[in-house]
Design an enzyme around this catalytic site. Structure first.
Site, mmCIF file in Angstrom:
data_model
loop_
_atom_site.group_PDB
_atom_site.id
_atom_site.type_symbol
_atom_site.label_atom_id
_atom_site.label_comp_id
_atom_site.label_asym_id
_atom_site.label_seq_id
_atom_site.Cartn_x
_atom_site.Cartn_y
_atom_site.Cartn_z
ATOM 1 N N ASP A 63 0.844 -1.190 0.000
ATOM 2 C CA ASP A 63 0.000 0.000 0.000
ATOM 3 C C ASP A 63 0.884 1.246 0.000
ATOM 4 O O ASP A 63 1.994 1.224 0.505
ATOM 5 C CB ASP A 63 -0.878 0.054 1.263
ATOM 6 C CG ASP A 63 -1.672 -1.218 1.448
ATOM 7 O OD1 ASP A 63 -2.116 -1.762 0.431
ATOM 8 O OD2 ASP A 63 -1.819 -1.658 2.592
ATOM 9 N N ASP A 69 2.139 8.113 8.482
ATOM 10 C CA ASP A 69 2.268 6.714 8.930
ATOM 11 C C ASP A 69 3.664 6.487 9.485
ATOM 12 O O ASP A 69 3.855 5.863 10.519
ATOM 13 C CB ASP A 69 2.150 5.727 7.761
ATOM 14 C CG ASP A 69 0.829 5.734 7.078
ATOM 15 O OD1 ASP A 69 0.134 6.743 7.170
ATOM 16 O OD2 ASP A 69 0.502 4.718 6.448
ATOM 17 N N GLU A 92 2.926 -2.547 11.181
ATOM 18 C CA GLU A 92 2.517 -2.620 9.777
ATOM 19 C C GLU A 92 3.578 -1.997 8.875
ATOM 20 O O GLU A 92 3.749 -2.407 7.734
ATOM 21 C CB GLU A 92 1.174 -1.903 9.573
ATOM 22 C CG GLU A 92 0.794 -1.849 8.108
ATOM 23 C CD GLU A 92 -0.647 -1.450 7.825
ATOM 24 O OE1 GLU A 92 -1.442 -1.315 8.760
ATOM 25 O OE2 GLU A 92 -0.955 -1.270 6.638
ATOM 26 N N GLU A 93 4.283 -1.005 9.382
ATOM 27 C CA GLU A 93 5.238 -0.269 8.539
ATOM 28 C C GLU A 93 6.623 -0.901 8.464
ATOM 29 O O GLU A 93 7.486 -0.395 7.763
ATOM 30 C CB GLU A 93 5.359 1.181 9.025
ATOM 31 C CG GLU A 93 4.053 1.951 9.005
ATOM 32 C CD GLU A 93 3.360 1.970 7.635
ATOM 33 O OE1 GLU A 93 4.025 1.719 6.605
ATOM 34 O OE2 GLU A 93 2.139 2.211 7.617
ATOM 35 N N ASP A 115 -0.500 -1.170 14.385
ATOM 36 C CA ASP A 115 -0.673 -0.454 13.126
ATOM 37 C C ASP A 115 -0.633 1.014 13.534
ATOM 38 O O ASP A 115 -1.566 1.504 14.179
ATOM 39 C CB ASP A 115 -2.016 -0.816 12.480
ATOM 40 C CG ASP A 115 -2.201 -0.092 11.143
ATOM 41 O OD1 ASP A 115 -1.373 0.784 10.818
ATOM 42 O OD2 ASP A 115 -3.174 -0.403 10.436
ATOM 43 N N LEU A 117 -0.865 3.956 12.069
ATOM 44 C CA LEU A 117 -1.899 4.883 11.591
ATOM 45 C C LEU A 117 -2.763 4.152 10.576
ATOM 46 O O LEU A 117 -2.428 4.079 9.397
ATOM 47 C CB LEU A 117 -1.252 6.122 10.981
ATOM 48 C CG LEU A 117 -2.031 7.422 11.156
ATOM 49 C CD1 LEU A 117 -2.364 7.701 12.614
ATOM 50 C CD2 LEU A 117 -1.270 8.586 10.580
ATOM 51 N N ASP A 118 -3.844 3.612 11.079
ATOM 52 C CA ASP A 118 -4.732 2.830 10.226
ATOM 53 C C ASP A 118 -5.707 3.748 9.490
ATOM 54 O O ASP A 118 -6.149 4.755 10.043
ATOM 55 C CB ASP A 118 -5.513 1.839 11.088
ATOM 56 C CG ASP A 118 -6.380 0.942 10.238
ATOM 57 O OD1 ASP A 118 -5.825 0.254 9.373
ATOM 58 O OD2 ASP A 118 -7.611 0.957 10.428
ATOM 59 N N GLU A 274 -4.318 -5.717 13.418
ATOM 60 C CA GLU A 274 -5.609 -5.065 13.152
ATOM 61 C C GLU A 274 -6.750 -5.930 13.708
ATOM 62 O O GLU A 274 -7.497 -5.497 14.591
ATOM 63 C CB GLU A 274 -5.796 -4.802 11.649
ATOM 64 C CG GLU A 274 -4.804 -3.767 11.127
ATOM 65 C CD GLU A 274 -4.905 -3.477 9.627
ATOM 66 O OE1 GLU A 274 -4.574 -2.357 9.233
ATOM 67 O OE2 GLU A 274 -5.283 -4.371 8.840
HETATM 68 P P1 AHM Z 1 -10.893 -0.594 1.268
HETATM 69 O O1 AHM Z 1 -10.512 0.739 0.761
HETATM 70 O O2 AHM Z 1 -10.446 -1.736 0.400
HETATM 71 O O3 AHM Z 1 -12.364 -0.706 1.602
HETATM 72 O O4 AHM Z 1 -10.096 -0.804 2.639
HETATM 73 C C1 AHM Z 1 -10.393 -0.086 3.788
HETATM 74 C C2 AHM Z 1 -9.720 -0.719 4.954
HETATM 75 C C3 AHM Z 1 -10.091 -0.107 6.268
HETATM 76 O O5 AHM Z 1 -11.137 -0.802 6.903
HETATM 77 C C4 AHM Z 1 -8.822 -0.185 7.062
HETATM 78 O O6 AHM Z 1 -8.759 0.810 8.022
HETATM 79 C C5 AHM Z 1 -7.779 0.006 5.990
HETATM 80 O O7 AHM Z 1 -8.322 -0.554 4.828
HETATM 81 C C6 AHM Z 1 -6.500 -0.708 6.304
HETATM 82 O O8 AHM Z 1 -5.511 -0.252 5.453
HETATM 83 P P2 AHM Z 1 -4.291 0.667 6.006
HETATM 84 O O9 AHM Z 1 -3.795 0.019 7.264
HETATM 85 O O10 AHM Z 1 -3.285 0.581 4.899
HETATM 86 O O11 AHM Z 1 -4.802 2.044 6.241
HETATM 87 MG MG MG Z 2 -3.958 -0.681 8.753
#
Ligand code: AHM
Ligand code: MG
Length: 333
Positions: A63, A69, A92-93, A115, A117-118, A274
């Site tokens: 991602d 983050d 996560e990072e 994680d 910054l989720d 998560e």
């Molecule tokens: P989506 O865009 O496929 O629906 O994904 C959204 C989800 C969230 O529920 C979650 O907070 C996030 O993806 C997790 O990704 P990251 O940790 O990279 O922010």
């Molecule tokens: Mg996340």
């Protein structure tokens, strides 16, 4: 005027709940509270400073990584390195786990997963994001190097877990397996103050939270369940920040789903930092957290730091109902 209880006071007062507690877990939770305040400050001023934007790198899951983050990751590691109560972290990072050097010869019993910054795709548009964390007692010998097995622990082994929601106000919610409590940051005094005690999730609710744009990519049983939610006029709410979506459900009742899709065949969300921490909190509040294949989240074997899982989490009666739909409509083995 009601007496204010700060996060630190509350954590200290709960220390005596644990037999043989020597204050390490207490210290760790306080370190996380400090990191949350620092991250909160930066999130709040993100629109004002040049660190807003996308860094030119990708995280281990492919991602795009926002600069905040990385900042949140650094601050959490720094804060957890100060007191010497944390032997290592998995984030996560960071592709691999990171050992934290001992402080003043302290031999820490704990490792922390997070994680930082989720929901980071929401930062640029001023929408809520969160930090998720889990604390495990290490399995390797205290005093020796940390090992992969320290992190490959099931959700049922969590000693504590929590999240911070950077929303219209900033909240820290955590559990040590004795109920769930929430603390709201009072920016005027810079303290998290106890605001919600012994949180209980409603047994059922009117909200469902899923990325319905992927509907055609879901398995048939999940499509039937989403149809059912539409049929019953449940209100669809999907922020795209799991912390914020699950927080609504914890307080108002409902179900959050991230099923497998064609792109994410094992789900998108990460089990270790998560799904498991949020599963622990929701179960502690009387809810349920299972995969869309009906396995309890907290019972899944962890075989990779960045392992993904599908998830259905929320009010117990709604998760039961989703389970019934899966059993009814899934393809025979
Ligand atoms: P989506 O865009 O496929 O629906 O994904 C959204 C989800 C969230 O529920 C979650 O907070 C996030 O993806 C997790 O990704 P990251 O940790 O990279 O922010
Ligand atoms: Mg996340």
């Amino acid at each position: 005027m009601n007496k204010i209880t700060t996060l630190d006071e509350f954590i200290m007062s709960r220390q005596k709940d644990f037999a043989y507690a020597s204050g390490e877990l207490t210290g760790l939770l306080r370190d996380i509270g400090v990191a949350a305040k620092i991250v909160n400050r930066e999130v709040n001023k993100a629109g004002l400073v040049s660190i807003l934007g996308v860094a030119e790198s990708e995280n281990t899951s492919g991602d795009t990584v926002q600069k905040l983050d990385l900042y949140a990751n650094e601050k959490l590691i720094e804060c957890l390195s100060n007191s010497g109560e944390c032997a290592g972290i998995a984030s996560e990072e960071d592709e691999d786990f990171v050992a934290i050097p001992s402080v003043e010869g302290k031999e820490s019993k704990y490792v922390v997963v997070f994680d930082p910054l989720d929901g980071s795709s929401n930062i640029d548009v001023n929408v809520s994001v969160g930090t998720i964390f889990g604390i495990y007692r290490r399995k390797s010998d205290v005093g020796g190097p940390i090992e992969r097995e320290d992190f490959y622990q099931k959700g049922t082994d969590l000693v504590a877990a929590g999240y911070v929601l950077y929303g219209t106000s900033t909240l820290l919610v955590y559990t040590t397996g004795r109920g769930v409590n929430a603390f709201t940051l009072d920016p005027t005094i810079g303290e998290f103050c106890l605001s919600h005690q012994n949180i209980q999730i409603p047994k059922s609710g009117n909200y469902y939270s899923v990325n319905q744009g992927y509907y055609l990519k879901f398995d048939v049983e999940m499509r039937r369940y989403v149809d059912h939610c539409c049929d019953l006029n449940y209100r669809l709410r999907y922020i795209g920040s799991m912390v914020a979506d699950v927080h609504r459900i914890l307080f108002q009742g409902g179900i959050f789903l991230y099923p497998n899709t064609r792109k994410y065949q094992h789900g998108k969300l990460r089990l270790l930092y998560e799904c498991n921490p949020l599963g622990f909190i929701v179960e502690q509040a009387g809810g349920r957290a299972i995969t869309c294949q009906l396995e309890r989240i907290m019972d899944i074997e962890v075989k990779d730091l960045h392992q993904r899982a599908t998830i259905a989490i929320g009010s117990p009666e709604m998760v039961d109902e989703m389970e019934a739909f899966v059993k009814k409509y899934q393809a025979p083995a």
